[in-house]
Motif scaffolding. Structure first.
Motif, short mmCIF file in Angstrom:
data_model
loop_
_atom_site.label_atom_id
_atom_site.label_comp_id
_atom_site.label_asym_id
_atom_site.label_seq_id
_atom_site.Cartn_x
_atom_site.Cartn_y
_atom_site.Cartn_z
N GLU A 10 54.92 28.50 35.41
CA GLU A 10 56.04 27.97 35.91
C GLU A 10 55.85 26.99 36.95
O GLU A 10 55.43 27.57 37.99
N ASP A 11 56.05 25.73 37.04
CA ASP A 11 55.64 24.96 37.96
C ASP A 11 56.84 24.74 39.16
O ASP A 11 56.54 24.42 40.12
N GLU A 12 58.04 25.00 38.83
CA GLU A 12 59.28 25.05 39.70
C GLU A 12 58.94 26.48 40.64
O GLU A 12 59.41 27.42 40.10
N ASP A 54 56.35 28.37 30.36
CA ASP A 54 57.27 26.91 30.68
C ASP A 54 56.44 25.98 29.83
O ASP A 54 55.18 25.80 29.88
N ARG A 56 57.07 22.52 30.18
CA ARG A 56 56.94 21.23 30.98
C ARG A 56 56.10 21.87 32.16
O ARG A 56 56.63 22.24 33.15
CA CA Z 1 58.37 22.83 34.45
#
Ligand code: CA
Length: 233
Positions: A10-12, A54, A56
């Motif tokens: 997860e990039d967030e 995730d 994205r």
């Molecule tokens: Ca994302």
């Protein structure tokens, strides 16, 4: 499993931290990757039991990562997290090999219950009686922790169903397993898919992958009137 390792991709950062905290509270060992590339490295170095993925990501899509892991024969459960309902069609349609998905916004409780269900389905009810150490027979090794079967160290490509079937037979080696017990172990009580015929079909597939001569099996034998048995001696 003594320890259940979950990889969060997860990039967030804020979302990842929330998940990380919740999963740790629930008793899981948690790793976090912010990019697809990091995630891949962590799959290799930390051997997670499940990936929470995730779609994205900054460097690649979760779809690509999923496809890559499956193409390398990695069978670990993948729970996809998607922001939109439209992506669900893609998840289902592309046959990526993802095991399940959740749509954002989701509740932590929902995610945890999905994770538990997937772990149970993939690894079975492993307890002290069935340690997560590799099981050996002949030239074969069943690595329950990594969901992998090898012959003389070389991986053999099994479907998740075949793997669960073989693992159950191995845990009951030298004892005949009835088709009913195999259905229960592999497909669960409430399955519409599992029946005697399905068991026979999967056994046949397993034999073509394990046996030198599938017509006269050395390892996976039929016990008349009783079912199937894995001989390990
Ligand atoms: Ca994302």
């Amino acid at each position: 499993m003594s320890e259940q390792r979950i990889l969060i991709v997860e990039d967030e950062r804020a979302v990842a931290r929330g998940l990380e905290y919740g999963l740790r509270e629930a008793g899981f060992t948690v790793f976090w990757a912010a990019t697809g590339k990091q995630a891949y490295q962590l799959v290799l170095s930390s051997a997670p039991h499940l990936v929470l993925l995730d779609i994205r990501l900054p460097d690649m899509s979760g779809f690509d990562l999923c496809r890559q892991l499956r193409s390398e024969g990695r069978r670990l459960p993948i729970l996809i997290v998607t922001a939109r309902d439209e992506e669900v069609d893609k998840i289902l349609g592309l046959e990526l090999g993802a095991d399940d998905y959740v749509v954002k916004p989701y509740s932590l409780r929902e995610v945890i219950s999905r994770i538990r269900a997937l772990l149970r389905r993939a690894y079975g009810e492993l307890s002290a009686a069935a340690p997560d150490q590799p099981l050996h027979f002949g030239p074969f090794t069943i690595d329950v922790d990594r969901l992998q079967l090898t012959r003389d160290g070389r991986p053999i490509d099994l479907t998740p169903m075949e793997f669960r079937l073989l693992r159950h037979l191995a845990l009951h080696a030298e004892r005949p397993c009835s088709r009913d017990s195999l259905i229960e172990a592999v497909w669960g009580y409430d399955s519409d898919i599992g029946n005697d015929r399905t068991v026979d079909v999967h056994i046949r597939h397993l034999r073509t992958k394990l046996e030198d001569d599938p017509a006269t099996p050395r390892w996976l034998v039929t016990v008349r009137g009783a079912g199937y048995m894995l001989t390990v001696r």
